[in-house]
Design an enzyme around this catalytic site. Structure first.
Site, PDB file in Angstrom:
ATOM      1  N   LYS A   1       0.106   4.247  -0.295  1.00 19.28           N
ATOM      2  CA  LYS A   1      -0.550   5.423   0.311  1.00 19.28           C
ATOM      3  C   LYS A   1      -0.319   6.661  -0.561  1.00 19.28           C
ATOM      4  CE  LYS A   1      -0.199   3.139   4.739  1.00 19.28           C
ATOM      5  NZ  LYS A   1      -0.078   3.231   6.183  1.00 19.28           N
TER       6      LYS A   1
ATOM      7  N   HIS B   1      -9.532   0.963   4.980  1.00 19.72           N
ATOM      8  CA  HIS B   1      -8.258   1.150   5.684  1.00 19.72           C
ATOM      9  C   HIS B   1      -8.487   2.102   6.859  1.00 19.72           C
ATOM     10  CE1 HIS B   1      -4.180   2.394   6.579  1.00 19.72           C
ATOM     11  NE2 HIS B   1      -3.774   1.306   5.959  1.00 19.72           N
TER      12      HIS B   1
ATOM     13  N   GLU C   1      -6.881   4.500   7.918  1.00 17.75           N
ATOM     14  CA  GLU C   1      -6.661   5.918   7.598  1.00 17.75           C
ATOM     15  C   GLU C   1      -7.877   6.513   6.892  1.00 17.75           C
ATOM     16  OE1 GLU C   1      -2.851   5.365   5.688  1.00 17.75           O
ATOM     17  OE2 GLU C   1      -1.979   4.886   7.641  1.00 17.75           O
TER      18      GLU C   1
ATOM     19  N   GLU D   1      -5.317  -5.119  10.708  1.00 17.99           N
ATOM     20  CA  GLU D   1      -4.264  -4.126  10.918  1.00 17.99           C
ATOM     21  C   GLU D   1      -4.526  -3.387  12.224  1.00 17.99           C
ATOM     22  OE1 GLU D   1      -2.286  -2.763   7.047  1.00 17.99           O
ATOM     23  OE2 GLU D   1      -4.153  -1.687   7.165  1.00 17.99           O
TER      24      GLU D   1
ATOM     25  N   SER E   1       3.456  -2.292  10.267  1.00 17.03           N
ATOM     26  CA  SER E   1       4.916  -2.365  10.467  1.00 17.03           C
ATOM     27  C   SER E   1       5.514  -3.719  10.086  1.00 17.03           C
ATOM     28  CB  SER E   1       5.285  -1.992  11.912  1.00 17.03           C
ATOM     29  OG  SER E   1       4.914  -0.641  12.170  1.00 17.03           O
TER      30      SER E   1
ATOM     31  N   ASN F   1       0.869  -1.180   0.000  1.00 12.18           N
ATOM     32  CA  ASN F   1       0.000   0.000   0.000  1.00 12.18           C
ATOM     33  C   ASN F   1       0.906   1.230   0.000  1.00 12.18           C
ATOM     34  OD1 ASN F   1      -1.799   2.047   0.556  1.00 12.18           O
ATOM     35  ND2 ASN F   1      -2.377   1.307   2.598  1.00 12.18           N
TER      36      ASN F   1
ATOM     37  N   GLY G   1       2.660   2.088  10.789  1.00  6.90           N
ATOM     38  CA  GLY G   1       3.647   3.155  10.648  1.00  6.90           C
ATOM     39  C   GLY G   1       4.391   3.491  11.932  1.00  6.90           C
TER      40      GLY G   1
END
Ligand code: PGA
Length: 251
Positions: free
Chosen positions: A11, A97, A99, A164, A210, A9, A170
Site C-alpha cells: 500500500k 482493490h 481501497e 477480500e 488480516s 500489498n 486492516g
C-alpha cells in the site's frame, strides 16, 4: 494443482531506505529454500518498484504494481500504465482493490478495463472483490461478489482473483474458514461457468483481509484457497516469511 501465491500489498507504506531493507530481508529469508514453498510477490508503491526489484534480483520473489491505468500511454496525469510496470520488471498488477474502489470510485467496468490492459501488457492481474460488513449482514455477500466478478473479469488470459471481505482488511478480523470455503467455492464455480472447468481448475483464488502468521495455516488449508493477499503483515519480513511457510499446494 497450482502452487499457492503469497502476495504482499505494501500500500502507501515504506520509504526508499525502509523498502530496500524490507526487500533485502525478504530476499535473504526466502533465499533458495523458500523458492519451492509457494510463488512469492511484493507490490510496493510505484516509485519504489525499481529499487525493490534491484534488492530482490536473483531471489524467487516477484514484483508487482498495486494499480494501473487502462490506457497504454497518453495524457493521464499521475497515472501509471501496465506497459510501464512491465518495463520495470513487474509480473503482476493488483486491480480493483477495495481501497481503490472506495477512494477513487472505481467501477467494475473500470476494473475490467484495467485487467484487460494488464493482460495486454503480458502481466497477470490480481482482480479483487469483496463485500462490506453491511452487505454481509444483509445476506447479500454472495450476490455482491458475483456481480463484482461478472463486471470485472476480463474476457480471457491468465489471471488471479482475490476475495477480500472489506470488513476484514486492516481490522484484525478474518472471515471464518467456513465462510472462506463457501465464498471460494462459489467463485470457483463462477470461474468454471465463465471460462470452462479446465481453466478454472488452474486459476488461483487468493484470500485477503488480516492474514497473519498465526491464522495463515488454517486459511491457506481451506478448499479453493490458492494463496493470500497480505497487507499489514507483508511489511514485516519475518511475518511474511511465516505466512509463505504455511502455504501448501492449492486444492
Ligand atoms: P490487511 O490488508 O492484510 O492489512 O488486512 C489486506 C489487503 O488490503 O490486501
Amino acid at each position: 494443482m497450482a502452487r499457492q501465491l503469497i502476495a504482499g500489498n505494501w500500500k502507501m507504506n515504506t520509504m526508499p531506505d525502509s523498502a530496500k531493507a524490507l526487500a533485502g530481508a525478504l530476499a535473504a529469508r526466502v533465499g533458495a529454500d523458500g523458492a519451492g514453498l509457494c510463488d512469492w510477490l511484493v507490490c510496493p508503491p510505484f516509485p519504489l518498484i525499481p529499487l525493490v526489484a534491484e534488492a530482490l534480483a536473483g531471489s524467487a520473489i516477484a514484483v508487482g504494481g498495486q494499480d494501473c491505468h487502462d490506457a497504454e500511454a497518453g495524457a493521464h496525469t499521475g497515472d501509471t500504465s501496465a506497459a510501464l510496470l512491465a518495463g520495470l520488471g513487474c509480473r503482476y498488477v493488483i486491480v480493483g482493490h477495495s481501497e481503490r474502489r472506495a477512494d477513487h470510485g472505481e467501477s467494475d467496468a473500470q476494473v475490467r478495463a484495467k485487467a484487460q490492459a494488464v493482460i495486454a501488457a503480458g502481466l497477470v492481474p490480481i482482480i479483487c472483490v469483496g463485500e462490506t460488513r453491511a452487505e454481509r449482514d444483509d445476506g447479500r455477500a454472495g450476490a455482491v461478489i458475483e456481480s463484482q466478478l461478472r463486471g470485472s473479469l476480463p474476457d480471457d488470459g491468465e489471471m488471479v482473483v482475490a476475495y477480500e471481505p472489506v470488513w476484514a482488511i486492516g481490522t484484525g478480523l478474518t472471515a471464518t474458514p467456513e465462510d472462506v470455503r463457501d465464498v471460494h467455492a462459489s467463485i470457483h464455480r463462477l470461474l468454471g461457468d465463465t471460462f470452462g472447468p479446465e481453466k478454472a481448475a488452474t486459476m488461483r483464488i487468493l484470500y485477503g483481509g488480516s492474514v497473519k502468521a498465526d491464522n495463515a495455516a488454517e486459511l491457506l488449508a481451506t478448499a479453493h484457497v490458492g494463496g493470500a493477499l497480505v497487507g499489514g503483515a507483508s511489511l514485516d519480513a519475518e511475518a511474511f516469511w511465516a505466512i509463505g511457510s504455511a502455504a501448501c499446494a492449492a486444492p
